[in-house]
Write a protein that holds these residues in place. Structure first.
Motif, PDB file in Angstrom:
ATOM      1  N   ARG A  19       2.420  40.258 -18.917  1.00 22.60           N
ATOM      2  CA  ARG A  19       2.262  39.093 -19.702  1.00 22.60           C
ATOM      3  C   ARG A  19       3.061  37.947 -20.059  1.00 22.60           C
ATOM      4  NH1 ARG A  19      -2.740  39.610 -21.520  1.00 22.60           N
ATOM      5  NH2 ARG A  19      -3.019  39.695 -19.072  1.00 22.60           N
ATOM      6  N   THR A  20       4.337  38.540 -20.212  1.00 21.03           N
ATOM      7  CA  THR A  20       5.678  37.574 -20.525  1.00 21.03           C
ATOM      8  C   THR A  20       5.603  36.646 -19.173  1.00 21.03           C
ATOM      9  OG1 THR A  20       6.616  39.399 -21.825  1.00 21.03           O
ATOM     10  CG2 THR A  20       7.944  37.570 -20.813  1.00 21.03           C
ATOM     11  N   ALA A  21       5.663  37.239 -17.953  1.00 21.78           N
ATOM     12  CA  ALA A  21       5.752  36.150 -16.831  1.00 21.78           C
ATOM     13  C   ALA A  21       4.601  35.082 -16.942  1.00 21.78           C
ATOM     14  CB  ALA A  21       5.594  37.121 -15.733  1.00 21.78           C
ATOM     15  N   GLU A  22       3.175  35.545 -17.095  1.00 19.69           N
ATOM     16  CA  GLU A  22       2.174  34.893 -17.223  1.00 19.69           C
ATOM     17  C   GLU A  22       2.504  33.794 -18.161  1.00 19.69           C
ATOM     18  OE1 GLU A  22      -2.055  36.236 -16.367  1.00 19.69           O
ATOM     19  OE2 GLU A  22      -0.832  38.078 -17.191  1.00 19.69           O
ATOM     20  N   MET A  23       2.819  34.263 -19.445  1.00 12.73           N
ATOM     21  CA  MET A  23       3.168  33.254 -20.598  1.00 12.73           C
ATOM     22  C   MET A  23       4.277  32.185 -20.193  1.00 12.73           C
ATOM     23  SD  MET A  23       2.703  35.390 -24.239  1.00 12.73           S
ATOM     24  CE  MET A  23       3.628  36.487 -23.614  1.00 12.73           C
ATOM     25  N   LEU A  46       6.163  26.599 -18.678  1.00  8.89           N
ATOM     26  CA  LEU A  46       7.025  25.880 -17.719  1.00  8.89           C
ATOM     27  C   LEU A  46       6.059  24.697 -17.270  1.00  8.89           C
ATOM     28  CD1 LEU A  46       9.010  28.632 -15.959  1.00  8.89           C
ATOM     29  CD2 LEU A  46       9.728  27.206 -17.862  1.00  8.89           C
ATOM     30  N   ARG A  47       4.875  25.145 -16.797  1.00  7.96           N
ATOM     31  CA  ARG A  47       3.808  24.049 -16.633  1.00  7.96           C
ATOM     32  C   ARG A  47       3.653  23.103 -17.613  1.00  7.96           C
ATOM     33  NH1 ARG A  47       0.040  28.463 -13.317  1.00  7.96           N
ATOM     34  NH2 ARG A  47       1.501  28.647 -11.121  1.00  7.96           N
ATOM     35  N   GLN A  48       3.351  23.506 -18.712  1.00  3.07           N
ATOM     36  CA  GLN A  48       3.228  22.672 -20.006  1.00  3.07           C
ATOM     37  C   GLN A  48       4.318  21.703 -20.051  1.00  3.07           C
ATOM     38  OE1 GLN A  48       0.662  21.594 -21.811  1.00  3.07           O
ATOM     39  NE2 GLN A  48       1.976  20.299 -23.109  1.00  3.07           N
ATOM     40  N   TYR A  49       5.649  22.238 -19.939  1.00  5.66           N
ATOM     41  CA  TYR A  49       6.783  21.375 -20.526  1.00  5.66           C
ATOM     42  C   TYR A  49       6.803  20.345 -19.375  1.00  5.66           C
ATOM     43  CZ  TYR A  49       8.730  24.494 -24.179  1.00  5.66           C
ATOM     44  OH  TYR A  49       8.705  25.171 -25.325  1.00  5.66           O
ATOM     45  N   GLN A  50       6.883  20.673 -18.016  1.00  9.44           N
ATOM     46  CA  GLN A  50       6.804  19.743 -17.034  1.00  9.44           C
ATOM     47  C   GLN A  50       5.889  18.561 -17.193  1.00  9.44           C
ATOM     48  OE1 GLN A  50       7.881  21.210 -13.102  1.00  9.44           O
ATOM     49  NE2 GLN A  50       7.505  19.325 -12.115  1.00  9.44           N
ATOM     50  N   ALA A  51       4.942  18.902 -17.654  1.00  9.68           N
ATOM     51  CA  ALA A  51       3.677  17.810 -17.805  1.00  9.68           C
ATOM     52  C   ALA A  51       4.050  16.884 -18.924  1.00  9.68           C
ATOM     53  CB  ALA A  51       2.269  18.523 -18.038  1.00  9.68           C
ATOM     54  N   GLU A  52       4.698  17.374 -19.686  1.00  9.89           N
ATOM     55  CA  GLU A  52       5.405  16.361 -20.924  1.00  9.89           C
ATOM     56  C   GLU A  52       6.878  15.899 -20.603  1.00  9.89           C
ATOM     57  OE1 GLU A  52       5.140  17.659 -24.830  1.00  9.89           O
ATOM     58  OE2 GLU A  52       4.946  19.577 -24.237  1.00  9.89           O
ATOM     59  N   ARG A  55       5.678  21.866  -7.286  1.00 10.85           N
ATOM     60  CA  ARG A  55       4.598  22.454  -7.872  1.00 10.85           C
ATOM     61  C   ARG A  55       4.901  22.465  -9.435  1.00 10.85           C
ATOM     62  NH1 ARG A  55       2.639  28.099  -5.180  1.00 10.85           N
ATOM     63  NH2 ARG A  55       1.091  27.721  -6.832  1.00 10.85           N
ATOM     64  N   PRO A  56       3.667  22.362 -10.030  1.00 12.31           N
ATOM     65  CA  PRO A  56       4.103  22.445 -11.725  1.00 12.31           C
ATOM     66  C   PRO A  56       4.899  23.542 -11.939  1.00 12.31           C
ATOM     67  CG  PRO A  56       1.551  22.021 -10.735  1.00 12.31           C
ATOM     68  CD  PRO A  56       2.389  22.484  -9.523  1.00 12.31           C
ATOM     69  N   GLY A  57       5.816  23.250 -12.899  1.00 12.71           N
ATOM     70  CA  GLY A  57       6.862  23.941 -13.569  1.00 12.71           C
ATOM     71  C   GLY A  57       8.084  24.186 -13.031  1.00 12.71           C
ATOM     72  N   CYS A  58       8.049  23.877 -11.402  1.00 13.13           N
ATOM     73  CA  CYS A  58       9.071  23.908 -10.935  1.00 13.13           C
ATOM     74  C   CYS A  58      10.449  23.320 -11.171  1.00 13.13           C
ATOM     75  CB  CYS A  58       8.750  23.906  -9.428  1.00 13.13           C
ATOM     76  SG  CYS A  58       7.803  25.058  -8.638  1.00 13.13           S
ATOM     77  N   GLY A  59      10.133  22.094 -11.827  1.00  9.95           N
ATOM     78  CA  GLY A  59      11.067  21.251 -12.384  1.00  9.95           C
ATOM     79  C   GLY A  59      11.983  21.613 -13.805  1.00  9.95           C
ATOM     80  N   VAL A  60      11.452  22.871 -14.191  1.00  6.65           N
ATOM     81  CA  VAL A  60      12.040  23.282 -15.505  1.00  6.65           C
ATOM     82  C   VAL A  60      12.795  24.597 -15.492  1.00  6.65           C
ATOM     83  CG1 VAL A  60      11.271  23.720 -17.946  1.00  6.65           C
ATOM     84  CG2 VAL A  60       9.895  22.293 -16.500  1.00  6.65           C
ATOM     85  N   GLU A 109       7.887  34.109  -8.267  1.00  5.25           N
ATOM     86  CA  GLU A 109       6.791  34.339  -7.286  1.00  5.25           C
ATOM     87  C   GLU A 109       5.382  33.575  -7.878  1.00  5.25           C
ATOM     88  OE1 GLU A 109       3.936  37.985  -5.641  1.00  5.25           O
ATOM     89  OE2 GLU A 109       5.836  38.508  -6.630  1.00  5.25           O
ATOM     90  N   MET A 110       5.163  33.594  -9.054  1.00  8.58           N
ATOM     91  CA  MET A 110       4.090  32.753  -9.523  1.00  8.58           C
ATOM     92  C   MET A 110       4.066  31.399  -9.654  1.00  8.58           C
ATOM     93  SD  MET A 110       3.317  35.200 -12.837  1.00  8.58           S
ATOM     94  CE  MET A 110       1.903  34.395 -13.551  1.00  8.58           C
ATOM     95  N   ARG A 111       5.103  30.853  -9.788  1.00 10.48           N
ATOM     96  CA  ARG A 111       5.538  29.352  -9.544  1.00 10.48           C
ATOM     97  C   ARG A 111       5.284  28.788  -8.308  1.00 10.48           C
ATOM     98  NH1 ARG A 111      10.440  27.052 -12.908  1.00 10.48           N
ATOM     99  NH2 ARG A 111      11.555  28.957 -12.170  1.00 10.48           N
ATOM    100  N   GLY A 112       5.956  29.467  -7.358  1.00  6.09           N
ATOM    101  CA  GLY A 112       5.967  29.339  -6.006  1.00  6.09           C
ATOM    102  C   GLY A 112       6.788  28.203  -5.679  1.00  6.09           C
ATOM    103  N   CYS A 113       8.003  28.118  -6.221  1.00  7.68           N
ATOM    104  CA  CYS A 113       9.133  27.109  -6.070  1.00  7.68           C
ATOM    105  C   CYS A 113       9.453  27.066  -4.581  1.00  7.68           C
ATOM    106  CB  CYS A 113       9.908  27.180  -7.075  1.00  7.68           C
ATOM    107  SG  CYS A 113       9.207  26.918  -8.885  1.00  7.68           S
ATOM    108  N   ALA A 114       9.695  28.318  -4.254  1.00 13.06           N
ATOM    109  CA  ALA A 114      10.525  28.656  -2.797  1.00 13.06           C
ATOM    110  C   ALA A 114       9.933  27.703  -1.930  1.00 13.06           C
ATOM    111  CB  ALA A 114      10.955  30.065  -2.549  1.00 13.06           C
ATOM    112  N   ALA A 115       8.360  27.690  -1.776  1.00 13.82           N
ATOM    113  CA  ALA A 115       7.681  27.024  -0.688  1.00 13.82           C
ATOM    114  C   ALA A 115       7.591  25.401  -0.792  1.00 13.82           C
ATOM    115  CB  ALA A 115       6.338  27.871  -0.567  1.00 13.82           C
ATOM    116  N   ASP A 116       7.570  25.219  -2.343  1.00 17.29           N
ATOM    117  CA  ASP A 116       7.204  23.716  -2.761  1.00 17.29           C
ATOM    118  C   ASP A 116       7.830  23.729  -4.094  1.00 17.29           C
ATOM    119  OD1 ASP A 116       6.241  21.253  -3.327  1.00 17.29           O
ATOM    120  OD2 ASP A 116       4.231  21.739  -3.079  1.00 17.29           O
ATOM    121  N   ARG A 117       9.012  22.888  -4.132  1.00 23.33           N
ATOM    122  CA  ARG A 117       9.598  22.451  -5.478  1.00 23.33           C
ATOM    123  C   ARG A 117       9.040  21.646  -6.071  1.00 23.33           C
ATOM    124  NH1 ARG A 117      12.841  25.814  -7.622  1.00 23.33           N
ATOM    125  NH2 ARG A 117      13.572  23.961  -8.817  1.00 23.33           N
TER     126      ARG A 117
END
Length: 513
Positions: A173-177, A182-188, A260-265, A250-258
């Motif tokens: 659950r820590t990974a999910e949180m 990270l996605r929320q932070y990137q959005a703002e 993606r939401p959350g990958c910039g944080v 793995e959940m962010r999937g940044c290796a395949a696509d930087r």
């Protein structure tokens, strides 16, 4: 004589205007952006939209479980088959070996949370549960008479949804949180975060605490931990944390696509210690937290003490806790909740030393909240020492308001700023408070009259005072510089000519801090 005086005054005005013109045109996009920001003050919605777009550096003071909104916690509780006590509005784990026909046990009032919130009749229960797990619509009652009590009661109510006593489920659950935030932070437009998380739970905590027993001399306490296998516990925790970070990646999937939401944080964890536990367990948590920061600094950036500072154990053991931190973590980055107090919440003698002890005894590099600075002995001397040491204050304006009732001119943010102490803005527990980091920038501008230049410095301070290594910190600061340059150019380019001219004229005038 009079004519000469007029000429001198005119020349002085011309020189002042010329100097101001030089300053404004030297960095025109930044100056116009700041001036445009001042013009937005009468329109709160435009002000918030501006600050939402503005780069905000980082959030250095955020409790991961408290950052999650209640709606997400309820969704997880439903997915995990958890139960609800509707009378107390508390999420519960199902009893072990409960039969399929009674998954929440024999107590009639405790029901599956999925059933409790199902259908149109369940909306009322759902709404009440969101209120119980947060500060939404809070009104004092005889049972919960203050925002302080409501705020701190939420964590035990939603704890099972974040993993509860099951350590492996907590890690998942820590990974999910983490990914959610990270996605929320990137959005703002936030690029770095340090999440406070508990890393020593359950049997390990109890066993290490029991190994210390009633011993209270720090060297002997540490020796007892070493004899009872603390090294093996730390080794295991490091492996679990590496797996956790791999899961986040793995959940962010940044290796395949930087993109993606959350990958910039970027992020790190701060190992949090419950200051209101049994003394031996507090020491054991502190020792493990410090060891993890040494063993895995790219994951665990430092440590912090958490839990209400006004609770009995925290008050009675405060000086002891600070000495333990100084003993166990002298070589580890430390940020501490200190001075999260106010007159009336605790007796006056508890108000005048917490921030100083956190800095001088525990060598804290950052202070969380610091609301009670005005009650400290020799406040000005302490502020000067904070400036000399480069100690930053993590200001959480909404949290200080809802927990302590300290807001507006009573809040010491301007006291810190006038003393030259570094300040960052932080959310504390965004989900519980129902806010985001942008909201704290809005409050700084609206409630304290702070200008664009000051808010921009807050954003940079969040990176300068982070616990990142020097090379990573420099990289993040350069990234933020590029982000601000792009933002200010975009704001300037979007101004219509009348607005551009108005902003330019406003830029020539002295601006608020």
């Amino acid at each position: 004589m009079r004519r000469r005086l007029i000429i001198v005054l005119c020349l002085a005005v011309v020189l002042v205007v010329a100097a101001r013109l030089v300053m404004v045109t030297r960095d025109l996009p930044a100056q116009l952006t700041g001036a445009h920001f001042e013009g937005l003050r009468p329109e709160p919605n435009r002000l918030r939209a501006f600050l939402h777009r503005m780069p905000k550096g980082g959030d250095l003071h955020t409790h991961l479980s408290g950052a999650v909104y209640a709606e997400r916690l309820i969704a997880w509780a439903i997915a995990d088959g958890l139960c609800l006590d509707p009378a107390a509005m508390v999420i519960l784990s199902p009893p072990a070996n409960a039969p399929a026909e009674r998954p929440c046990g024999d107590e009639a009032k405790v029901v599956p949370i999925a059933d409790a919130v199902a259908g149109w009749r369940g909306q009322t229960t759902y709404d009440l549960l969101v209120d119980a797990l947060s500060m939404r619509w809070f009104l004092p009652t005889p049972a919960v008479p203050s925002g302080h009590d409501q705020f701190f009661s939420t964590f035990s109510k939603f704890n099972p949804a974040t993993g509860g006593s099951d350590w492996q489920r907590t890690l998942a659950r820590t990974a999910e949180m983490t990914v959610d935030q990270l996605r929320q932070y990137q959005a703002e437009n936030v690029q770095y975060a340090e999440f406070m998380v508990t890393l020593l739970e359950g049997e390990d905590r109890r066993r290490l605490g029991e190994a210390i027993g009633s011993e209270r001399e720090p060297k002997a306490m540490l020796a007892a931990l070493e004899q009872s296998g603390i090294t093996a516990v730390v080794t295991q925790k490091v492996e679990e944390l590496r797996a956790l970070v791999a899961r986040v990646d793995e959940m962010r999937g940044c290796a395949a696509d930087r993109t993606r939401p959350g990958c910039g944080v970027q992020f790190r964890y701060i190992a949090q210690v419950n200051r209101n536990g049994a003394p031996a367990e507090v020491f054991a948590q502190t020792a493990v937290a410090a060891a993890l920061a040494r063993a895995a600094p790219s994951i665990v950036a430092g440590l912090n003490y958490v839990g209400p500072e006004d609770y009995r154990a925290a008050r009675q053991d405060y000086r002891t806790h600070m000495r333990w931190i100084g003993f166990l973590a002298a070589d580890v980055p430390v940020a501490l909740h200190a001075g999260e107090l106010w007159l009336g919440l605790v007796p006056p003698p508890d108000l005048d030393f917490h921030i100083r002890d956190a800095i001088e005894t525990a060598s804290a590099r950052r202070i969380g909240h610091g609301t009670a600075i005005g009650f400290e002995r020799d406040m000005d001397g302490l502020l000067a020492e904070m400036k000399r040491r480069g100690v930053a204050v993590e200001i959480a304006l909404t949290s200080s308001d809802v927990i302590l009732g300290v807001r507006g001119r009573n809040h010491p943010i301007r006291t810190y700023l006038s003393a030259g102490v570094d300040v960052t803005l932080a959310t504390d527990d965004a989900g519980v408070s129902r806010i985001d980091l942008t909201n704290e920038y809005v409050r700084a501008a609206r409630d304290h009259g702070l200008g664009y230049g000051r808010l921009k410095r807050f954003a940079f301070a969040a990176l300068e005072k982070s616990f990142l290594p020097a090379a990573d910190k420099q990289q993040q600061e350069q990234k933020l510089q590029r982000a601000f340059a792009a933002f200010e150019q975009e704001v300037t380019d979007d101004l219509a000519w009348p607005d551009w001219l108005a902003a330019f004229a406003r830029a020539l005038l002295p601006r608020r801090g």
